[in-house]
Write an enzyme that holds these catalytic residues in place. Structure first.
Site, PDB file in Angstrom:
ATOM      1  N   ILE A 138      31.993 -19.342  49.838  1.00 27.03           N
ATOM      2  CA  ILE A 138      31.631 -18.553  48.672  1.00 27.03           C
ATOM      3  C   ILE A 138      30.958 -17.294  49.194  1.00 27.03           C
ATOM      4  CG2 ILE A 138      30.299 -18.428  46.547  1.00 27.03           C
ATOM      5  CD1 ILE A 138      32.644 -20.419  46.493  1.00 27.03           C
ATOM      6  N   LYS A 139      31.479 -16.153  48.765  1.00 26.51           N
ATOM      7  CA  LYS A 139      31.012 -14.885  49.316  1.00 26.51           C
ATOM      8  C   LYS A 139      29.906 -14.323  48.418  1.00 26.51           C
ATOM      9  CE  LYS A 139      34.017 -12.067  51.357  1.00 26.51           C
ATOM     10  NZ  LYS A 139      35.022 -10.971  51.554  1.00 26.51           N
ATOM     11  N   ILE A 140      28.757 -14.013  49.027  1.00 26.57           N
ATOM     12  CA  ILE A 140      27.587 -13.488  48.318  1.00 26.57           C
ATOM     13  C   ILE A 140      27.127 -12.209  49.010  1.00 26.57           C
ATOM     14  CG2 ILE A 140      25.186 -13.928  47.649  1.00 26.57           C
ATOM     15  CD1 ILE A 140      25.848 -16.913  47.638  1.00 26.57           C
TER      16      ILE A 140
END
Length: 931
Positions: A138-140
């Site tokens: 999951i890209k943050i």
């Protein structure tokens, strides 16, 4: 060993900075992974905007979700999730082979949440759950709020790709957040060995900004440094080398050693934005200069190609290069360039760029969503209700497990249904059929064949007719494909027309019958066999191919007669669902179409049962929902509009829907090829489907929508797209039948007509004439039969017809059952007759040529809602065209079938008027003048 494999052994993994549906479908991505050219993928909103805006491969999914009332943001998410899941499944072997170090793909949280920590955390957890794969990041973004979120997301056991890192200070915060997340997890006594993270450090964007400032200094000569130009293209790399030093320091201190002892993994630096923006720089600059152990470099397609062709595989001398990097960075201050301000602005700009890309994409999707949903406003409430009911009934899971109780709870019916669901796997299982068809095609061409005639009825003929028609009208076939025609009639005139149109010595007859005992098919086979013998064709058997179920009468005949080929069809697929198995594919390939591509198109819309949400918006399921919603609203007249080159598709749909749904007093009545009326004319019992390839009737369809009629638009891109359309309609039909509560896979009332017709034939053979029954009118040209006893004495034939049709009212339909030759002349004549009925009585009208329609709408006529008025038309035939080996002519057979079907309708208490023309000249006159 390619360069990517080589550098991987040195500790750096190359990931592809791109994803789109096309490379998933055409096998390119799979090839790149299997050949070890890439070890993972990344995505972001900009990548998805380019993919979705730049390709029509997503339009079908957008349309189906629009039909169901999804918002544009949900449509985007579903598309992204599907692509990511498909890609990550391809990467899973890499994940396993590398012990979880590689084989990942990233999906970014909504960039509008970049400065909202709590919402980012919730979004990350939701996406992680929805994706439901272990090799996902999951890209943050590495904003201040993002840093806080990263800690809690890691602590929740979620893999994180931290994106948009530009500054060393921010990178230290990212590392700390990762460590804190692992420490929180340890405090909660949870495993940390399965948690992975990468820190995406952006490179070329820094050079693009710094280079511009350096160029300004060079141009203005306002500088203290003697050679600022020699820093061009070096600061991005220098910044990354500083970051790598921070990484090394962080992994060698006591804090990380404690985490590693508990199973903690490295948070590898990921070099992002590594395509060269300046054409003066080497195209592999940001790859060659950053080869270091325990790193990832994510690169776009062109840069990957360049690197694999001429990039370096040498690990850099880090201790030497980092000193040079530090010197480059220190010189910036003397030039008045503040790297901290540059990186802060880049972070802000990066978040905005992703947010803007997503907004632009959502706007494009919204426009498409509104267009696709424009004709469905009358059904919106019913669609929502149907969806709610399907969810309660766990429809999607049950459909994927092929649960027969979706269509019946009766034990006998359930057993039969279980044997009728193999069509769902046809896109995968039918490739071997194409293999065999191609061999047969080669043999036929080698032997000089140029024509093929399919002898079959219903499901055995309608799909071949579509394939042959589209191959001729739309193209897409090989130049040497056979000329395919279909003969699905016992009318002697139609038989002779086909006979005249073919060179016998160059024609193969495809005798096609699932049961192997269809009277028309066997009679036609016998006729053409005898014709070949009479024409002194040396080996008639070489002109015949049989397609039938194993163990059938036709199989027995074909083997005994030594047909050129005897092809056993899958017995677990019903005739009307057979477009993508032997009955459809053999003629398709012989016509010169690419059978593999037909199946590949069909595969685009097969059920994705690994994700039940995707099953919900499967194109076929969505179409079934719309039809079910229309049915619930009393719109049971499925009116099919087709561009002129697509007309036979409507006939195929007609059989599929009518025979599947028309039973137990229920069902959808397909109204195919009905003459168009003013858009304001139609009643509220209609649901329209527009099949288009050139938007031929788009203006009229728009008028229908303006007048509140529900319209479903479906486009056919080219001939091979029919594979997709066939699969969509098969799934849709099974879905709507489940919604209506009928068994989609039986035809209980078809046999009634067959039995009565067989009795009529037997009686004819004994008496030498047909018993037409008691007449209500007769003169020298025509006689009429009806179960209506309200006709007044003295009425002539036209008055009787009008009195019969005056019975029609709201919700009724009028069916013209014409047991005549299906040719252009009769079709035009009957269409004009049909239009006059439509205009005068304002009810739906259907036109079927017998005996063809007996294997299509015949089931609905007798098993569906009792709202039809049936005009049965028969004509005089001489006895010249005999059926070989039988004491009956084709003319007598077709009239026996007509009377048999009429009597079956009467037995089912349908309203019937049978008009038999003794004089074929009067037939034309009557149909031109009546009404």
């Amino acid at each position: 060993m390619n360069k990517s494999e080589n550098v991987y052994q040195s500790g750096q993994a190359l990931w592809l900075d791109n994803i789109n549906r096309s490379v998933l479908l055409n096998g390119w991505l799979s090839d790149q992974i299997q050949s070890k050219k890439i070890w993972g993928l990344t995505s972001n909103p900009s990548i998805f905007k380019k993919a979705i805006s730049g390709s029509d491969v997503y339009l079908s999914d957008i349309q189906s979700m629009s039909w169901l009332g999804y918002t544009s943001s949900r449509i985007y998410e579903e598309i992204a999730v599907r692509d990511v899941q498909d890609a990550v499944d391809l990467l899973h072997p890499v994940y396993m082979d590398t012990d979880g170090n590689d084989g990942y793909i990233s999906l970014e949280v909504n960039p509008d949440l970049a400065n909202k920590a709590d919402e980012t955390i919730s979004e990350a957890k939701r996406l992680w759950s929805k994706l439901n794969r272990e090799n996902i990041f999951i890209k943050i973004p590495a904003t201040i709020a993002g840093i806080s979120a990263i800690r809690d997301v890691i602590a929740a056991g979620i893999n994180v790709n931290v994106t948009l890192i530009f500054s060393i200070e921010r990178y230290r915060q990212v590392i700390n957040a990762y460590f804190e997340g692992l420490e929180k997890r340890i405090e909660a006594r949870k495993n940390i060995s399965n948690i992975r993270s990468v820190a995406s450090f952006f490179i070329s964007r820094i050079d693009r900004v710094i280079d511009n400032q350096l160029q300004n200094l060079v141009s203005s000569r306002q500088r203290t440094d003697k050679h600022p130009a020699d820093l061009l293209g070096k600061i991005g790399i220098a910044n990354a080398l500083q970051a790598y030093q921070v990484f090394l320091d962080s992994t060698s201190d006591e804090r990380f050693r404690k985490l590693a002892a508990k199973g903690g993994q490295l948070q590898r630096p990921l070099w992002a934005s590594t395509s060269t923006k300046n054409p003066d720089y080497p195209d592999t600059l940001y790859i060659d200069s950053l080869i270091m152990p325990d790193t990832v470099n994510t690169i776009p397609n062109l840069t990957l190609d360049a690197y694999l062709d001429h990039g370096s595989t040498k690990v850099i001398d880090f201790s030497k290069q980092v000193k040079i990097a530090m010197a480059h960075i220190s010189r910036l201050d003397g030039l008045g360039i503040n790297l901290g301000k540059v990186t802060k602005k880049l972070e802000d700009d990066g978040v905005k760029a992703f947010s803007d890309a997503q907004k632009e994409l959502l706007s494009e999707i919204e426009n498409l969503r509104l267009e696709h949903g424009r004709g469905l406003n009358p059904l919106s409430e019913n669609i929502a209700t149907v969806l709610e009911n399907l969810d309660k009934e766990k429809f999607y899971r049950r459909l994927c497990t092929q649960n027969e109780t979706l269509w019946s709870d009766e034990e006998k019916k359930k057993k039969e249904i279980r044997r009728r669901l193999a069509w769902l796997s046809a896109p995968d299982e039918s490739r071997k059929i194409v293999d065999r068809a191609k061999k047969l095609f080669s043999q036929l061409k080698a032997d000089g064949y140029s024509h093929a005639v399919v002898l079959g009825m219903g499901g055995s003929s309608l799909a071949p007719e579509v394939y042959g028609h589209l191959a001729t009208k739309l193209g897409g076939k090989s130049p040497d494909g056979l000329n395919i025609q279909v003969l699905d009639s016992s009318d002697p005139g139609q038989i002779l027309d086909i006979q005249k149109s073919i060179p016998l010595e160059k024609t193969v007859f495809i005798v096609s019958s699932k049961s192997g005992g269809t009277i028309e098919t066997i009679s036609l086979y016998s006729y053409f066999w005898k014709l070949l013998e009479s024409e002194k064709i040396k080996v008639p058997a070489s002109h015949f191919v049989a397609i039938t179920d194993p163990g059938s009468r036709l199989e027995e005949i074909a083997k005994k007669k030594n047909f050129r080929a005897v092809i056993s069809a899958n017995p677990d697929v019903g005739g009307r669902y057979s477009a993508l198995i032997e009955f459809g594919l053999i003629p398709a390939v012989l016509s010169g179409l690419d059978g593999y591509e037909l199946l590949q198109r069909a595969k685009l819309t097969e059920l994705n049962c690994e994700d039940l949400v995707q099953t919900e918006w499967n194109k076929g399921v969505a179409l079934g929902v719309l039809l079910g919603a229309g049915y619930a609203a009393g719109r049971d007249k499925l009116t099919l509009i087709s561009d002129s080159k697509l007309t036979p598709i409507g006939a195929w749909i007609e059989q599929l829907v009518a025979e599947s749904s028309g039973k137990e007093g229920l069902g959808l009545l397909p109204v195919q090829d009905e003459p168009h009326q003013d858009a304001s004319y139609y009643r509220d019992d209609r649901i329209f489907v527009y099949l288009s390839n050139v938007n031929e009737y788009g203006g009229w369809v728009d008028k229908l929508i303006e007048y509140g009629q529900p319209v479903i638009k479906m486009d056919l891109k080219d001939t091979l797209d029919i594979g997709r359309l066939f699969m969509v309609w098969e799934i849709a039909t099974a879905t709507v039948c489940s919604i209506m509560g009928v068994n989609a896979f039986d035809q209980p009332d078809v046999q009634l007509s067959k039995d009565i017709s067989s009795k009529m034939v037997r009686e004819y053979k004994v008496k030498g004439e047909l018993d037409f029954g008691e007449m209500v009118f007769e003169n020298e040209s025509v006689c009429m039969f009806s179960n209506n006893d309200s006709f007044s004495k003295g009425m002539d034939q036209e008055e009787i017809l009008e009195a019969f049709l005056e019975q029609s009212g709201q919700g009724d339909y009028i069916s013209i059952n014409a047991f005549l030759a299906r040719n252009d002349k009769n079709r035009k004549l009957l269409q004009r007759f049909r239009e006059r009925i439509l205009r005068k009585y304002n009810v739906a009208t259907t036109l079927g040529f017998g005996p063809r329609f007996l294997h299509s709408t015949g089931q609905y006529h007798k098993g569906g809602k009792n709202s039809g008025l049936f005009i049965v038309l028969t004509a005089f035939h001489d006895e010249k065209l005999l059926i070989s080996g039988e004491d009956i002519s084709f003319g007598a057979l077709i009239n026996a079938q007509a009377v048999g079907d009429r009597n079956a309708l009467l037995q089912q208490k349908r309203r019937v008027l049978h008009i038999h023309f003794k004089d074929n000249v009067f037939l034309k006159y009557f149909l031109e003048q009546a009404l």
